[in-house]
Design a protein around this motif. Structure first.
Motif, PDB file in Angstrom:
ATOM      1  N   ASP A  32       0.995  -1.015  -0.252  1.00 13.48           N
ATOM      2  CA  ASP A  32      -0.509   0.017   0.142  1.00 13.48           C
ATOM      3  C   ASP A  32       0.887   1.052  -0.380  1.00 13.48           C
ATOM      4  OD1 ASP A  32      -2.393  -1.814  -0.246  1.00 13.48           O
ATOM      5  OD2 ASP A  32      -3.450  -0.892   2.162  1.00 13.48           O
ATOM      6  N   GLN A  33       1.742   1.710   0.634  1.00  8.48           N
ATOM      7  CA  GLN A  33       3.243   2.378   0.954  1.00  8.48           C
ATOM      8  C   GLN A  33       3.313   2.707  -0.590  1.00  8.48           C
ATOM      9  OE1 GLN A  33       5.405   2.664   4.553  1.00  8.48           O
ATOM     10  NE2 GLN A  33       4.017   1.048   5.753  1.00  8.48           N
ATOM     11  N   ALA A  34       3.722   1.580  -1.209  1.00  5.01           N
ATOM     12  CA  ALA A  34       4.871   1.652  -2.588  1.00  5.01           C
ATOM     13  C   ALA A  34       3.931   1.724  -3.902  1.00  5.01           C
ATOM     14  CB  ALA A  34       4.335  -0.111  -2.952  1.00  5.01           C
ATOM     15  N   ILE A  35       1.629   1.739  -3.543  1.00  2.97           N
ATOM     16  CA  ILE A  35       0.942   2.037  -4.270  1.00  2.97           C
ATOM     17  C   ILE A  35       1.321   4.210  -3.887  1.00  2.97           C
ATOM     18  CG2 ILE A  35      -1.395   2.301  -4.585  1.00  2.97           C
ATOM     19  CD1 ILE A  35      -1.696  -0.933  -4.161  1.00  2.97           C
ATOM     20  N   GLY A  36       1.372   4.332  -3.638  1.00  2.00           N
ATOM     21  CA  GLY A  36       1.006   5.846  -2.970  1.00  2.00           C
ATOM     22  C   GLY A  36       2.744   5.959  -3.491  1.00  2.00           C
ATOM     23  N   VAL A  37       3.468   6.007  -3.690  1.00  2.00           N
ATOM     24  CA  VAL A  37       4.910   6.454  -4.127  1.00  2.00           C
ATOM     25  C   VAL A  37       4.549   6.222  -5.731  1.00  2.00           C
ATOM     26  CG1 VAL A  37       7.314   5.536  -4.743  1.00  2.00           C
ATOM     27  CG2 VAL A  37       6.623   5.397  -2.152  1.00  2.00           C
ATOM     28  N   VAL A  38       4.101   4.912  -5.840  1.00  2.00           N
ATOM     29  CA  VAL A  38       3.901   5.242  -7.164  1.00  2.00           C
ATOM     30  C   VAL A  38       2.813   5.998  -7.869  1.00  2.00           C
ATOM     31  CG1 VAL A  38       3.195   3.741  -9.608  1.00  2.00           C
ATOM     32  CG2 VAL A  38       4.615   2.960  -7.962  1.00  2.00           C
ATOM     33  N   ILE A  39       1.625   6.518  -6.866  1.00  2.00           N
ATOM     34  CA  ILE A  39       0.781   7.477  -7.574  1.00  2.00           C
ATOM     35  C   ILE A  39       1.776   8.810  -7.680  1.00  2.00           C
ATOM     36  CG2 ILE A  39      -0.455   8.714  -6.234  1.00  2.00           C
ATOM     37  CD1 ILE A  39      -2.144   6.027  -5.203  1.00  2.00           C
ATOM     38  N   ALA A  40       2.288   9.333  -6.267  1.00  2.00           N
ATOM     39  CA  ALA A  40       2.855  10.428  -6.193  1.00  2.00           C
ATOM     40  C   ALA A  40       3.917  10.283  -7.292  1.00  2.00           C
ATOM     41  CB  ALA A  40       4.059  10.458  -5.136  1.00  2.00           C
ATOM     42  N   TYR A  41       4.719   9.372  -7.675  1.00  2.00           N
ATOM     43  CA  TYR A  41       5.976   9.748  -8.585  1.00  2.00           C
ATOM     44  C   TYR A  41       5.268   9.394 -10.371  1.00  2.00           C
ATOM     45  CZ  TYR A  41       9.688   7.570 -11.950  1.00  2.00           C
ATOM     46  OH  TYR A  41      10.291   7.432 -12.668  1.00  2.00           O
ATOM     47  N   GLY A  42       4.628   8.904 -11.065  1.00  2.00           N
ATOM     48  CA  GLY A  42       3.743   7.733 -12.044  1.00  2.00           C
ATOM     49  C   GLY A  42       2.059   9.212 -11.927  1.00  2.00           C
ATOM     50  N   GLY A  43       1.748   9.993 -10.766  1.00  2.00           N
ATOM     51  CA  GLY A  43       0.630  10.870 -11.381  1.00  2.00           C
ATOM     52  C   GLY A  43      -0.355  10.034 -12.060  1.00  2.00           C
ATOM     53  N   VAL A  44      -0.543   8.426 -11.536  1.00  2.00           N
ATOM     54  CA  VAL A  44      -1.639   7.540 -11.082  1.00  2.00           C
ATOM     55  C   VAL A  44      -2.772   7.038 -11.181  1.00  2.00           C
ATOM     56  CG1 VAL A  44      -0.163   6.860 -13.477  1.00  2.00           C
ATOM     57  CG2 VAL A  44      -0.671   5.252 -11.212  1.00  2.00           C
ATOM     58  N   ARG A  45      -3.366   7.208 -10.869  1.00  2.00           N
ATOM     59  CA  ARG A  45      -4.500   6.472  -9.890  1.00  2.00           C
ATOM     60  C   ARG A  45      -4.068   4.943  -9.139  1.00  2.00           C
ATOM     61  NH1 ARG A  45      -9.375   7.972 -10.429  1.00  2.00           N
ATOM     62  NH2 ARG A  45     -10.482   5.850  -9.898  1.00  2.00           N
ATOM     63  N   PRO A  46      -5.032   4.863  -7.818  1.00  2.00           N
ATOM     64  CA  PRO A  46      -4.209   3.748  -7.285  1.00  2.00           C
ATOM     65  C   PRO A  46      -4.361   2.204  -8.126  1.00  2.00           C
ATOM     66  CG  PRO A  46      -5.511   5.369  -5.833  1.00  2.00           C
ATOM     67  CD  PRO A  46      -6.130   5.896  -7.347  1.00  2.00           C
ATOM     68  N   ASP A  47      -5.274   1.947  -8.648  1.00  2.00           N
ATOM     69  CA  ASP A  47      -5.632   0.441  -9.501  1.00  2.00           C
ATOM     70  C   ASP A  47      -4.939   0.722  -9.910  1.00  2.00           C
ATOM     71  OD1 ASP A  47      -6.449   2.579 -10.488  1.00  2.00           O
ATOM     72  OD2 ASP A  47      -8.232   1.316 -11.681  1.00  2.00           O
ATOM     73  N   THR A  48      -4.233   2.029 -11.066  1.00  2.00           N
ATOM     74  CA  THR A  48      -3.089   1.396 -12.169  1.00  2.00           C
ATOM     75  C   THR A  48      -1.746   1.951 -11.620  1.00  2.00           C
ATOM     76  OG1 THR A  48      -4.560   3.348 -13.778  1.00  2.00           O
ATOM     77  CG2 THR A  48      -2.000   3.085 -13.860  1.00  2.00           C
ATOM     78  N   ALA A  49      -1.103   1.968 -10.372  1.00  2.87           N
ATOM     79  CA  ALA A  49       0.159   2.131  -9.496  1.00  2.87           C
ATOM     80  C   ALA A  49       0.108   0.384  -9.323  1.00  2.87           C
ATOM     81  CB  ALA A  49      -0.723   2.990  -7.973  1.00  2.87           C
ATOM     82  N   TRP A  50      -1.339   0.088  -8.896  1.00  2.00           N
ATOM     83  CA  TRP A  50      -1.079  -1.558  -8.603  1.00  2.00           C
ATOM     84  C   TRP A  50      -0.228  -2.035  -9.663  1.00  2.00           C
ATOM     85  CZ3 TRP A  50      -0.258  -5.649  -5.500  1.00  2.00           C
ATOM     86  CH2 TRP A  50      -0.973  -6.768  -6.097  1.00  2.00           C
TER      87      TRP A  50
END
Length: 107
Positions: A32-50
């Motif tokens: 879940d924390q990694a999903i947050g990092v990917v959201i911030a890094y990539g400007g994507v939605r949580p399901d896309t970050a997953w």
């Protein structure tokens, strides 16, 4: 089989199950924390970050939990293994063509 032996086996099985559940909860929190990092890094939605994390895991032949741990440490350490960085950037760029590559800075 005696009641004591059955009881000891039941206790051992329950302890093993509790240990597995604790491990699963910890792993879930890291992901879940990694999903947050990917959201911030990539400007994507949580399901896309997953989906990005799963893709990075598959393309680098690295366990998802290990990818997540590296991604969570990345903003703090300022370093991400090159294979993970390349796969992450490629995956984010596919799902978000406007993505600009940014290096997280350490605090």
């Amino acid at each position: 089989m005696s009641d004591q032996v059955e009881s000891d086996e039941t206790i051992a099985a329950l302890r093993e199950e509790v240990a597995q559940l604790q491990h699963a909860v910890f792993s879930h929190a890291i992901v879940d924390q990694a999903i947050g990092v990917v959201i911030a890094y990539g400007g994507v939605r949580p399901d896309t970050a997953w989906d990005v994390l799963k893709e990075v895991s598959q393309h680098t032949n690295t366990k998802l939990r290990e990818v997540a741990e590296s991604v969570v440490r990345w903003p703090h350490d300022g370093q991400l293994p090159e294979d993970l960085r390349s796969a992450l950037t490629a995956s984010v760029s596919r799902v978000n063509p406007q993505h600009r590559v940014v290096q997280p800075t350490s605090p």
